[in-house]
Structure formats: structure tokens, C-alpha cells
Design a protein around this motif. Structure first.
Motif, PDB file in Angstrom:
ATOM      1  N   UNK A  26       0.809  -1.223   0.000  1.00 59.65           N
ATOM      2  CA  UNK A  26       0.000   0.000   0.000  1.00 59.65           C
ATOM      3  C   UNK A  26       0.842   1.272   0.000  1.00 59.65           C
ATOM      4  N   UNK A  27       2.087   1.179  -0.454  1.00 58.76           N
ATOM      5  CA  UNK A  27       2.975   2.343  -0.467  1.00 58.76           C
ATOM      6  C   UNK A  27       2.359   3.523  -1.229  1.00 58.76           C
ATOM      7  N   UNK A  28       1.852   3.249  -2.428  1.00 64.49           N
ATOM      8  CA  UNK A  28       1.330   4.348  -3.248  1.00 64.49           C
ATOM      9  C   UNK A  28       0.070   4.965  -2.642  1.00 64.49           C
ATOM     10  N   UNK A  29      -0.694   4.156  -1.911  1.00 63.60           N
ATOM     11  CA  UNK A  29      -1.920   4.687  -1.290  1.00 63.60           C
ATOM     12  C   UNK A  29      -1.609   5.642  -0.147  1.00 63.60           C
ATOM     13  N   UNK A  30      -0.441   5.478   0.470  1.00 67.71           N
ATOM     14  CA  UNK A  30      -0.096   6.325   1.608  1.00 67.71           C
ATOM     15  C   UNK A  30       0.505   7.657   1.173  1.00 67.71           C
ATOM     16  N   UNK A  31       0.775   7.829  -0.132  1.00 63.58           N
ATOM     17  CA  UNK A  31       1.255   9.103  -0.654  1.00 63.58           C
ATOM     18  C   UNK A  31       2.563   9.537  -0.019  1.00 63.58           C
TER      19      UNK A  31
END
Lengths: 99, 311
Positions: free
Chosen positions: B266-271
Motif C-alpha cells: 500500500x505504499x502508493x496509497x499512503x502518498x
């Protein structure tokens, strides 16, 4: 009828304030929160994003700015810069605008 | 994390475990998660009790991270027979599977719950172990041998934090333990039995969607210390290949960064928070690429690195 001159193409980077950078030596990692994508770029690409294309520039002006202080101003260099800018455009980090 | 913990699963008799699983549920603490488990499935209770015997019990009536359940259902298709249905908070996230796979279904279901719901953490697809007070993360895609390698390292004295989830609170560089039974698959089962003849395994479950699966019981010490975070020191990207010559090669930080985010849930979801956490993680670590075919040699190499670097 005389043919109109082709419109001048300029390039502009996504505002640097909209990107996140992390630098290790010559390697720079760029995160684009709007797309959620992360890119590993080299020094010249980072320079284009952070500085050179902060304002709209033509290819020739961008190449000149990148080569400032060096002797690399030949045709081959401009072709390389063009390829780099087009790659950055594909990644959504640079946009093409009317000059 | 306010629930009352009075004992461990192993303190309950088999009958008590079954009564709780079939009644109002058995609450267990797994790392930062309190999970309420209900199960009325054949052949599940005994292996569950055995593999989870060191885990603290969270008394029912408390607030849980999630409620999961397993129950028997009879179906005509794909073949007439008994199946197991996994549900989380009353929802069924995937198709029913053959009932003899109940333990594997429980483990996969719990993975799914963590990966999809626990978005307050940065979740790396990585095994994490600790030695000399520092964490080693092994980020890798499925099938790269990270579960086997982490089971082997745990067998040789490393503390297991997870074989699947590198869990971090955004803005920090210390991993949270979430130790779980480690699912060995196919040839890895025999490899680990040869590596550690006394290894405690759950039942061997054939014909699952991942082939034959057997779970290694996590070391007791790793479960007892599941509240102890471990600061990162080594990011090692493992790759098992038959006939591969052993090699542990340091890689540039930028490459480590890219490999790490490729293996994140979920790296990209955490911005921004995700980017900055990974950046800080890389800055606090040395990054390596590990190629190996011999489990013994790989364990010795990584342990040697840890002892020389931070012994």
C-alpha cells in the motif's frame, strides 16, 4: 496561400512542489503523488524536472540550459535531450504546451 | 489494545479451545491485531491449538481488530462435498474451498484481512527477522523462497517478526512484529525437514491452490516478544534459483528503494507518508541482493553479515 510556420513546441515539468525527490549520489527517486508512481531517474532528468523545465522551454533552450558550463552542445546531445524529455512526458512528469 | 489478557491458547484444554471456537469466539493477539476467531470445521481445532499455543488470549467482549469465522458448508459444485467458508465481519471475501484445507484457508484469510484492511500501516511484502537488536527485511515476490528462508533463519536463532508482512507505522523505521505460522509449500517442506529435523509442522495439506502446504509453528520466543519492535538495519532482496552460486552483493540505495516499493502492498496509497517512510527506511539500512540455492549457505551468509555488522 503561404504555409503557416509550425507552432513552436515548448515543454514544462509538473511543478516541483507537486513531486517528492530523494537523492543518492547521481540517482534520484521521484514520487508523483497524483499518479502514485515512483520513478528512478538520472541527474539530468532530475535537473530538467527541478529547474530547467520549471518554466516552459523549447527543446533547444532546454538543451542549452542543461549543457550550460559544458561543451556538450552538438546535435547528438540535443537528440538525447529530446528523447529524455519525451520519456518524461510518457511518465506524466512533463507536458507539451504551445509555445 | 485495551483488551484483558489472562492466558495463552496452550493453557486451554483441547475441549476448551473447541468450545470457544464453536461458541462466542476465541480472541487472540497477533502482533498489533486482536482477532476473534470462530470455527466449526472438522480437523481445524487441534492443529490451530498446536500452532497457536503461545499466543495470548484476548477475552471475548473486548474490541477486536476483526472477527473471522470458518464454517462447514455442503455444496454440489465444483464437486459434491463439504467445503469451508471463510468470513470476516460477516462478509465472505472469496469462494468456499475444500474443508480439509481449513487451516490454510484461515491463514490465507487472515493475510487478506491484514493486506486489505490495516491501511494505517505501511505494509511491505517482506519477511522480517531480528538479530542483535536490528531488523533484517527480506522483501520479495511470492515464490522467491522468503518463507523458507525466514523459517530457516528463525530455526537458527533469529527472532521472527513475520514471514509475510513488513509492518511499519508511517514515519517510523522500526518493524512491528506480526509472527504467524509459516506456510511451506511443495519441495520446501522436505527441504526444511532436512534442514531442521525437529521442526514442528502443522498438518500437510495437499492439493491447495498453491500445491501442498504445511505450516511451521513460529518459535515461542518470537511470539512471547511480539510486542517488541525492531529497528531496521538490512534490506536483503532474496532470489532462490537451482544451481545458483551464493552471492550477497550490496546494491545502491536508490535501487533498494525501487525494489522495496515494488514489494509493497500500500505504499502508493499512503502518498507522501509512504514515500518518506520508505526513504527513511533505506537511509537507515544497507541494501543487498542475495542469490542462492543452498539454504544452509544463505543462512550462514546472512547471519555472518548481521554478526559482523552489528554483533
Amino acid at each position: 496561400m503561404t504555409a503557416r510556420p509550425a507552432p513552436l513546441v515548448c515543454w514544462r515539468a509538473v511543478p516541483a512542489s507537486d513531486l517528492l525527490f530523494s537523492k543518492w549520489g547521481d540517482d534520484v527517486v521521484v514520487f508523483h503523488p497524483a499518479s502514485g508512481l515512483t520513478h528512478l531517474v538520472n541527474g539530468p532528468a532530475a535537473l530538467l524536472l527541478c529547474r530547467v523545465l520549471a518554466r516552459p522551454r523549447t527543446l533547444d533552450v532546454a538543451a542549452q540550459a542543461l549543457a550550460a558550463g559544458s561543451a556538450q552542445k552538438d546535435e547528438h546531445f540535443v537528440t538525447e535531450v529530446a528523447a529524455l524529455i519525451e520519456r518524461l512526458e510518457e511518465l506524466g512528469l512533463v507536458e507539451r504546451i504551445a509555445g | 489494545m485495551t483488551a484483558v489478557i489472562s492466558s495463552r491458547i496452550g493453557d486451554l484444554s483441547p475441549t476448551e479451545v473447541s468450545c470457544r471456537l464453536r461458541g462466542r469466539g476465541l480472541g487472540i493477539r497477533i502482533g498489533p491485531f486482536d482477532v476473534c476467531v470462530k470455527a466449526s470445521v472438522q480437523d481445524f481445532d487441534e492443529p490451530f491449538r498446536r500452532l497457536y499455543r503461545e499466543y495470548p488470549i484476548v477475552e471475548a467482549g473486548q474490541v477486536f481488530s476483526c472477527h473471522v469465522s470458518l464454517r462447514d458448508v455442503w455444496k454440489l459444485r465444483p464437486r459434491l462435498g463439504r467445503y469451508v467458508r471463510f468470513a470476516v465481519d460477516g462478509r465472505v471475501p472469496h469462494e468456499d474451498l475444500p474443508s480439509e484445507q481449513a487451516l490454510a484457508v484461515f491463514e490465507w484469510g487472515l493475510n487478506l484481512v491484514i493486506a486489505l484492511r490495516m491501511q494505517c500501516f505501511l505494509m511491505l511484502h517482506a519477511a522480517v527477522l531480528e538479530r542483535n537488536g536490528r531488523a533484517l527485511a527480506l522483501p520479495a515476490a511470492p515464490g522467491s523462497g522468503k518463507t523458507t528462508l525466514s523459517a530457516a533463519l528463525a530455526e537458527r536463532g533469529w527472532r521472527l517478526l513475520s514471514d509475510e508482512f513488513g509492518l511499519l507505522r508511517p514515519g517510523t523505521t522500526s518493524f512491528l512484529p506480526v509472527p504467524r505460522p509459516m506456510p511451506l509449500k511443495n519441495e520446501s517442506i522436505g527441504v526444511m525437514q532436512a534442514f531442521a529435523p525437529g521442526l514442528e509442522l502443522g498438518p500437510i495439506i495437499p492439493k491447495t491452490r498453491k500445491g501442498t502446504v504445511a505450516h511451521v509453528r513460529p518459535p515461542a520466543d518470537s511470539v512471547l516478544r511480539q510486542h517488541e519492535l525492531a529497528p531496521v538495519r538490512w534490506l536483503v532482496f532474496p532470489e532462490w534459483r537451482a544451481e545458483e552460486v551464493l552471492s550477497l552483493q550490496e546494491v545502491p540505495s536508490a535501487e533498494g528503494f525501487m525494489r522495496l516499493v515494488t514489494n509493497a502492498f500500500n505504499y502508493d496509497m499512503l502518498g507522501k507518508a509512504g514515500f518518506e517512510t520508505v526513504r527513511d527506511l533505506v537511509n537507515a539500512s544497507r541494501c543487498f541482493r542475495l542469490s542462492y540455492s543452498s539454504l544452509n549457505a544463505a543462512v550462514a551468509k546472512v547471519t555472518d553479515l548481521a554478526d559482523k555488522d552489528f554483533g
